[in-house]
Enzyme design. Structure first.
Site: not given
Length: 165
Positions: A135-136, A50, A55, A139, A93-94
């Site tokens: 999660h997204e 995702g 991000q 963000h 997480c990225l």
């Protein structure tokens, strides 16, 4: 496009900001398709499942996700229903590289938003897909998974290991 990380204080400030709604009238269909294509490529290049627009430094309420070979794009997402049943699973997480922790999230969620053309959509999710969507959307609201963990731990990178394989 590069992915912002919480390791950099100025980038973390952007990651912790709630993003603006996506206004379809300010973008052509080609611009929207290019945005999604670039987000998808950035996500895949980083081996993610995702990626939210903030991000990659964009103040736009949109995310992409790919779970079990199905690709999703949701503009202006909102979770409209959470299941009472929750499950704690390890997340990473990225934007928080090499950090992991157990996060408790609803097993099922219903998400409403818009598709690439601005048409209203409703997606009922379960399991990993529900987790990725939560999660997204976090963000997009300026929340990182580490804010929801009881314990966060670091997996050392190859450079930090005393040995290499």
């Amino acid at each position: 496009m590069f992915i912002l990380t919480a390791n950099n204080k100025s980038e973390e400030k952007l990651l912790r900001k709630k993003v603006s709604d996506f206004n379809f009238s300010k973008h052509t269909l080609k611009e929207i398709k290019d945005l999604i294509k670039n987000m998808r490529l950035s996500m895949k290049k980083a081996n993610g499942v995702g990626l939210s627009a903030n991000q990659i430094g964009l103040d736009l309420k949109v995310f992409v996700a790919q779970v079990e070979n199905k690709f999703y794009t949701v503009f202006n997402p909102k979770i409209t229903k959470f299941s009472e049943e929750e499950i704690a699973i390890e997340e990473g997480c990225l934007s928080v590289p090499e950090m992991f922790g157990q996060v408790e999230r609803s097993l099922r969620v219903t998400v409403e938003g818009q598709d690439i053309s601005g048409k209203k959509i409703k997606i009922k999710t379960l399991g990993l897909l529900a987790r990725v969507f939560q999660h997204e959307i976090d963000h997009l609201n300026g929340v990182l998974f580490i804010d929801k963990c009881k314990d966060v731990y670091q997996i050392p990178s190859k450079e930090n290991l005393a040995w290499n394989y």
